[in-house]
Enzyme design. Sequence first.
Site, PDB file in Angstrom:
ATOM      1  NE  ARG A  82       6.043  14.194  55.385  1.00 36.29           N
ATOM      2  CZ  ARG A  82       7.651  13.316  55.788  1.00 36.29           C
ATOM      3  NH1 ARG A  82       8.641  12.976  55.474  1.00 36.29           N
ATOM      4  NH2 ARG A  82       7.042  12.077  56.633  1.00 36.29           N
ATOM      5  CG  ASN A  95       2.132  10.027  64.584  1.00 39.27           C
ATOM      6  OD1 ASN A  95       1.776  10.400  64.211  1.00 39.27           O
ATOM      7  ND2 ASN A  95       2.825   9.015  65.351  1.00 39.27           N
ATOM      8  N   GLY A 146       6.790  20.951  62.898  1.00 37.49           N
ATOM      9  CA  GLY A 146       6.470  22.104  63.477  1.00 37.49           C
ATOM     10  C   GLY A 146       7.941  22.712  63.087  1.00 37.49           C
ATOM     11  CD  GLU A 147      12.494  20.359  64.559  1.00 35.82           C
ATOM     12  OE1 GLU A 147      13.662  19.197  63.512  1.00 35.82           O
ATOM     13  OE2 GLU A 147      12.526  19.655  65.560  1.00 35.82           O
ATOM     14  CG  ASN A 152      13.501   6.299  73.087  1.00 29.54           C
ATOM     15  OD1 ASN A 152      12.937   5.537  73.770  1.00 29.54           O
ATOM     16  ND2 ASN A 152      13.437   6.989  72.388  1.00 29.54           N
ATOM     17  N   GLY A 178       8.364  17.379  64.236  1.00 26.57           N
ATOM     18  CA  GLY A 178       8.727  17.007  62.488  1.00 26.57           C
ATOM     19  C   GLY A 178       7.654  17.619  61.692  1.00 26.57           C
ATOM     20  CG  ASP A 219       3.641  12.135  56.374  1.00 24.93           C
ATOM     21  OD1 ASP A 219       3.940  13.020  56.495  1.00 24.93           O
ATOM     22  OD2 ASP A 219       4.963  11.461  56.586  1.00 24.93           O
ATOM     23  CG  LEU A 236       3.466  21.544  66.624  1.00 25.63           C
ATOM     24  CD1 LEU A 236       2.632  22.312  65.628  1.00 25.63           C
ATOM     25  CD2 LEU A 236       2.297  21.157  67.672  1.00 25.63           C
ATOM     26  CG  HIS A 275       6.095  15.450  73.682  1.00 25.87           C
ATOM     27  ND1 HIS A 275       4.976  15.279  73.362  1.00 25.87           N
ATOM     28  CD2 HIS A 275       6.841  13.855  73.425  1.00 25.87           C
ATOM     29  CE1 HIS A 275       4.570  14.708  72.438  1.00 25.87           C
ATOM     30  NE2 HIS A 275       5.570  13.556  72.250  1.00 25.87           N
TER      31      HIS A 275
END
Length: 403
Positions: A287, A214, A335-336, A10, A333, A285, A212, A183
């Site tokens: 979080r 970045n 979504g999980e 990638n 990131g 982010d 979902l 995606h």
Amino acid sequence: MSATRVLVLNSGSSSLKYQLLDMRDSSRLASGLVERIGERSSRLKHSPLATGGETREQSAPIADHDAALKAVAEELAKDGLGLDSPELAAVGHRVVHGGKHFTRPTVIDDAVLAEIERLIPVAPLHNPANLTGIRTATALRPDLPQVAVFDTAFHTTMPESAARYAIDVETADAHRVRRYGFHGTSHAFVSRATAKLLGKAPEEVNVIVLHLGNGASASAVEKGRCVDTSMGLTPLEGLVMGTRSGDADPAVIFHLARVGGMSIDEIDALLNKKSGLIGLCGDNDMREIQRRIDEGDEQAKLAFDIYIHRLKKYIGAYYAVLGRVDAIAFTAGVGENAAAVRAAAVSGLDALGLAVDDGLNAVRGDGPRLISPSDARVAVAVVPTDEELEIATQTYALVKTTN
Ligand code: AMP
């Protein structure tokens, strides 16, 4: 011994991510990343997963992608996984834009290279970097099949009613202006994995996939085929993302140019890099945004609410597009990992048969799992994406049948 390994590359403009997989059992033999290629502060991080050894890092300058791939090859050789090995079956390249033309993974030849190059005007950042990766890998192993796996391919099944913008047809066609979606490897992988989680074949279910990360996108997948997706000509359209605005009235651009005196490049950077969550609250982010919300930060709360409002609109829109929905799958990131996002996205949608079980939603886990109550009409699932595995699987399936 037959060749069963696939190297997945990638290539970004200044980075190279890679994974080496053994397709006999889809196991990962090594993975890593070269960052800041072309700068003095280049960094290579290599994880020798097959040997279970420690991750190795080096920080010597790496001039270009050619040098980067050679450095990766040296690291792999240290683990007995050199790229000169006869066990390497192919290299699978993530290629961001395949336009209308590429509907499936494709073995790369000169004509394919020329077509990827022709698509540069619609993917000015990504396709040149992907081409560099392809050329570099081809130079290193000219005898090996190089396969392009396109981010857009899964979306080429969208009907014209979803793929066309309502603008003058001649102008649109002259400049290839249409909705391509991105995606795609993730949406393909996750929609199939969701069907499997439900104990069904992909052709038996309708799924809304919410990728979902970045970057973020939604797709409506009907019986295994994509019928709509939220990204468009470029990845800018659709959901609120980490740094991208997603949907906005196109006249925002005219207004910022005419009244705000901004150049097209400045507006491009504003909407792609300084908007979305980071533009709304200074953080991209999730979080950090949740931490700030817990402390009572109203700007972070508003950013979260705008993010959720858009997400809900797409869930409703794709529900209507599909007519019947078997499952909604959260991935990538955010979504999980972000239970609060999942809960907020479906809250109040009981009338659509959508709900999460708070207990199940709060449990962290690695694999695909259901988070809806057992009697729910529509399954809500967390389905970790694996774009590298999907690229490797598609690549291997192609070279196995063409060899
Ligand atoms: P991706 O692009 O799929 O790698 O996703 C990256 C994003 O996932 C980050 O920017 C974070 O916002 C989000 N993320 C990762 N881990 C968590 C977590 N534990 N909770 C909430 N968000 C997370």
